[in-house]
Design a protein around this motif. Structure first.
Motif, PDB file in Angstrom:
ATOM      1  N   ALA A   1     -35.824 -45.780  34.098  1.00 27.16           N
ATOM      2  CA  ALA A   1     -36.001 -46.545  35.340  1.00 27.16           C
ATOM      3  C   ALA A   1     -37.287 -46.126  36.043  1.00 27.16           C
ATOM      4  CB  ALA A   1     -34.799 -46.339  36.256  1.00 27.16           C
ATOM      5  N   ILE A   2     -37.577 -44.836  36.057  1.00 26.84           N
ATOM      6  CA  ILE A   2     -38.816 -44.358  36.673  1.00 26.84           C
ATOM      7  C   ILE A   2     -40.027 -44.889  35.899  1.00 26.84           C
ATOM      8  CG2 ILE A   2     -40.205 -42.282  37.075  1.00 26.84           C
ATOM      9  CD1 ILE A   2     -37.559 -40.860  37.753  1.00 26.84           C
TER      10      ILE A   2
ATOM     11  N   PRO B   1     -24.273 -36.285  31.700  1.00 30.03           N
ATOM     12  CA  PRO B   1     -25.538 -35.900  32.348  1.00 30.03           C
ATOM     13  C   PRO B   1     -26.769 -36.287  31.538  1.00 30.03           C
ATOM     14  CG  PRO B   1     -24.008 -34.057  32.334  1.00 30.03           C
ATOM     15  CD  PRO B   1     -23.408 -35.128  31.494  1.00 30.03           C
ATOM     16  N   VAL B   2     -26.666 -36.188  30.221  1.00 27.17           N
ATOM     17  CA  VAL B   2     -27.806 -36.546  29.374  1.00 27.17           C
ATOM     18  C   VAL B   2     -28.086 -38.040  29.476  1.00 27.17           C
ATOM     19  CG1 VAL B   2     -28.581 -36.727  26.978  1.00 27.17           C
ATOM     20  CG2 VAL B   2     -27.542 -34.615  27.796  1.00 27.17           C
ATOM     21  N   LEU B   3     -27.055 -38.873  29.437  1.00 27.14           N
ATOM     22  CA  LEU B   3     -27.247 -40.318  29.558  1.00 27.14           C
ATOM     23  C   LEU B   3     -27.787 -40.687  30.933  1.00 27.14           C
ATOM     24  CD1 LEU B   3     -24.096 -41.689  27.697  1.00 27.14           C
ATOM     25  CD2 LEU B   3     -26.460 -41.680  26.921  1.00 27.14           C
ATOM     26  N   ALA B   4     -27.303 -40.035  31.971  1.00 28.33           N
ATOM     27  CA  ALA B   4     -27.818 -40.303  33.318  1.00 28.33           C
ATOM     28  C   ALA B   4     -29.293 -39.923  33.419  1.00 28.33           C
ATOM     29  CB  ALA B   4     -27.002 -39.535  34.346  1.00 28.33           C
TER      30      ALA B   4
END
Length: 77
Positions: free
Chosen positions: A31-32, A21-24
């Motif tokens: 990306a944003i 979850p942290v990497l995602a």
């Protein structure tokens, strides 16, 4: 989630559970950020294209090389 299914996920291996979850989250934030930077660059390009062309002011007059005043020269020593 795959770690829970395999049986590797436990409170002893909390880092393994939190890594995906942290990497995602990190990937989505970068990306944003890249998307926002691209949008800002495009907006700046459009504003630059919308401005009228710039005509620089005429150059200052050049110095007159024709001597004025006394035509007497200094004595040679």
């Amino acid at each position: 989630m795959g770690l829970l299914v395999v049986g590797e996920g436990s409170t002893d291996h909390l880092v393994l559970l939190l890594m995906p979850p942290v990497l995602a989250l990190m990937q989505s934030s970068s990306a944003i950020t890249a998307l926002l930077a691209t949008g800002r660059a495009d907006a700046a390009r459009r504003r630059a294209e919308a401005t009228p062309p710039y005509d620089p002011p005429p150059a200052a007059p050049t110095r007159n090389r024709d001597p004025r005043g006394s035509k007497l020269s200094l004595p040679d020593t």
